[in-house]
Design an enzyme around this catalytic site. Structure first.
Site, short mmCIF file in Angstrom:
data_model
loop_
_atom_site.label_atom_id
_atom_site.label_comp_id
_atom_site.label_asym_id
_atom_site.label_seq_id
_atom_site.Cartn_x
_atom_site.Cartn_y
_atom_site.Cartn_z
N ILE A 4 0.85 -1.34 0.03
CA ILE A 4 -0.07 0.12 -0.19
C ILE A 4 0.90 1.33 0.05
O ILE A 4 0.45 2.04 -0.10
CB ILE A 4 -0.91 0.16 1.23
CG1 ILE A 4 -0.21 -0.10 2.36
CG2 ILE A 4 -2.13 -1.25 1.10
CD1 ILE A 4 -1.15 -0.25 3.62
N GLY A 8 8.78 3.78 0.54
CA GLY A 8 9.37 5.15 0.52
C GLY A 8 10.83 4.74 0.46
O GLY A 8 11.35 3.55 0.10
N MET A 33 13.17 4.17 3.00
CA MET A 33 13.49 3.01 3.73
C MET A 33 12.86 1.88 3.83
O MET A 33 13.26 0.57 4.29
CB MET A 33 13.59 3.59 5.27
CG MET A 33 14.15 4.86 5.47
SD MET A 33 14.06 5.10 7.50
CE MET A 33 14.79 3.71 8.49
N THR A 47 8.95 -0.54 2.65
CA THR A 47 7.80 -0.75 1.89
C THR A 47 6.80 -0.85 2.98
O THR A 47 6.84 -1.78 4.17
CB THR A 47 7.53 -1.75 0.76
OG1 THR A 47 8.68 -1.73 0.11
CG2 THR A 47 6.31 -1.95 0.31
N LYS A 61 5.32 -2.10 8.15
CA LYS A 61 6.37 -1.57 7.44
C LYS A 61 7.35 -2.17 7.52
O LYS A 61 8.07 -2.43 8.68
CB LYS A 61 6.70 -0.10 7.91
CG LYS A 61 7.66 0.81 7.55
CD LYS A 61 7.74 2.11 7.89
CE LYS A 61 8.77 3.04 7.56
NZ LYS A 61 8.76 4.31 8.21
N ASP A 65 10.30 15.60 12.02
CA ASP A 65 10.12 15.36 10.55
C ASP A 65 8.51 15.55 10.30
O ASP A 65 8.03 14.97 9.43
CB ASP A 65 10.31 14.07 10.08
CG ASP A 65 10.78 13.90 8.52
OD1 ASP A 65 10.87 15.01 7.83
OD2 ASP A 65 10.56 12.78 8.09
#
Length: 205
Positions: free
Chosen positions: A64, A67, A69, A71, A87, A181
């Site tokens: 879904i 990035g 770092m 998936t 993640k 962040d």
């Protein structure tokens, strides 16, 4: 809203590319252990979908988001029988002790926080030498996607989003955690109207 199709996507970005390499398994008591990561991206994705479980508990259903770092997968929790987001750190990064430590720190930081405007972290583990984080599955889109589509939000809606983000950050600060962040890509607008702050990967505690 506005005719746009909603999707469940905690993260979005470039696809994960798994590299053929020998990598170090990180984690307490496992330093220096070597494993071979010999799956390319296609083989990795094929092996994950419904055919395997992570940590013997989480069965990936579909990717879904992704990035820099790793998936994010929608998965079934086979113990509690619920849908979650998992993640997974990119296999090409698992041998990097600094990145693996940052990934672990994300789980620890977010796992300390219980707040309706912070995406909950349920679990942390390793599978085939790569760590993964199990999170609340949030149905909706991130603020970056919404702004790319709509350019800007009406004032009232923008104030509502900002207020919920502020509540989340205040709760984190009360626990001694600074996100560091905060950006549209890390703010989820859930289908139920709630705002969820995500990705504490570079948080400072």
């Amino acid at each position: 809203r506005n005719g746009a199709r909603r999707r469940t996507a905690p993260y979005a970005g470039e696809p994960l590319v798994a590299m053929r390499t020998a990598e170090t398994v990180c984690g307490p008591g496992r330093s220096g252990m070597r494993v071979n990561t010999a799956m390319g991206a296609s083989a990795l994705h094929t092996s994950l979908i419904g055919a395997t479980t992570l940590g013997g508990r989480y069965r990936p259903i579909r990717r879904i988001g992704s990035g820099g770092m790793g998936t994010v997968w929608q998965a079934d929790d086979l113990v509690l029988h619920r849908r979650v987001a998992v993640k997974i750190l990119s296999p090409s990064l698992c041998g990097d002790e600094v990145i693996a430590a940052r990934f672990h720190r994300e789980a620890q930081a977010a796992g300390r926080l219980v707040h309706p405007n912070i995406a909950a972290v349920f679990d942390y583990g390793e599978d085939q030498g790569c760590p993964f984080i199990v999170m609340e599955l949030v149905a909706g889109r991130n603020l970056r996607q919404v702004l790319d589509e709509r350019a800007r939000l009406p004032v009232q809606e923008a104030v509502g989003v900002a207020a919920q983000v502020a509540d989340a950050l205040a709760a984190a600060h009360a626990k001694g955690i600074v996100h560091r962040d905060v950006k549209p890509g890390n703010v989820m607008l859930a289908d139920d109207g709630r705002v969820k702050v995500m990705d504490f990967g570079i948080a400072d505690a």
